[in-house]
Design a protein around this motif. Structure first.
Motif, PDB file in Angstrom:
ATOM      1  N   GLY A 117       0.771  -1.216  -0.083  1.00 41.63           N
ATOM      2  CA  GLY A 117       0.132  -0.046   0.135  1.00 41.63           C
ATOM      3  C   GLY A 117       0.947   1.340  -0.119  1.00 41.63           C
TER       4      GLY A 117
ATOM      5  N   TYR B  75      -0.006   4.213  -2.187  1.00 46.01           N
ATOM      6  CA  TYR B  75      -1.432   4.670  -2.146  1.00 46.01           C
ATOM      7  C   TYR B  75      -1.412   5.900  -1.058  1.00 46.01           C
TER       8      TYR B  75
ATOM      9  N   ARG C   8      -3.174   3.178   2.024  1.00 43.60           N
ATOM     10  CA  ARG C   8      -4.340   2.283   2.234  1.00 43.60           C
ATOM     11  C   ARG C   8      -4.667   1.736   0.715  1.00 43.60           C
ATOM     12  N   ASP C   9      -4.198   0.626   0.272  1.00 48.78           N
ATOM     13  CA  ASP C   9      -4.395  -0.083  -0.978  1.00 48.78           C
ATOM     14  C   ASP C   9      -5.855  -0.838  -0.786  1.00 48.78           C
ATOM     15  N   PRO C  10      -6.832  -0.114  -1.524  1.00 51.93           N
ATOM     16  CA  PRO C  10      -7.921  -0.762  -1.469  1.00 51.93           C
ATOM     17  C   PRO C  10      -8.344  -2.189  -1.771  1.00 51.93           C
ATOM     18  N   ARG C  11      -7.561  -2.660  -2.547  1.00 52.78           N
ATOM     19  CA  ARG C  11      -7.343  -4.011  -2.911  1.00 52.78           C
ATOM     20  C   ARG C  11      -6.529  -4.998  -2.208  1.00 52.78           C
ATOM     21  N   ASP C  12      -5.638  -4.146  -1.584  1.00 55.55           N
ATOM     22  CA  ASP C  12      -4.416  -4.953  -0.800  1.00 55.55           C
ATOM     23  C   ASP C  12      -3.689  -5.899  -1.793  1.00 55.55           C
ATOM     24  N   ARG C  13      -3.262  -5.259  -2.762  1.00 56.16           N
ATOM     25  CA  ARG C  13      -2.547  -6.126  -4.166  1.00 56.16           C
ATOM     26  C   ARG C  13      -1.193  -5.554  -4.492  1.00 56.16           C
ATOM     27  N   THR C  14      -0.855  -4.317  -4.159  1.00 57.63           N
ATOM     28  CA  THR C  14       0.285  -3.465  -4.623  1.00 57.63           C
ATOM     29  C   THR C  14       1.405  -3.825  -4.089  1.00 57.63           C
TER      30      THR C  14
END
Length: 59
Positions: free
Chosen positions: A13, A16, A20-26
């Motif tokens: 994240g 971001y 806060r990575d909204p999809r928790d994938r970066t």
């Protein structure tokens, strides 16, 4: 796993706002100035780590 192999990644994240990575994938390789050869090796290590973790999870 990547860190144990010598490749440092930023926290999930980090790219971001407020982390806060909204999809928790970066994830990304920590910002440094690697040579192209070092970058190639780092990417190969990260890909291998993802594959190994995925296999372990399926087992």
């Amino acid at each position: 796993m990547a860190a144990e192999a010598g490749v440092t990644l930023t926290q999930a994240g980090a790219t971001y706002p407020y982390g806060r990575d909204p999809r928790d994938r970066t994830i990304r390789i920590a910002p440094t100035y690697p040579t192209l050869e070092e970058l190639k090796t780092a990417i190969e290590v990260v890909c291998l780590c993802v594959k190994l973790v995925s296999i372990k999870k399926r087992l």
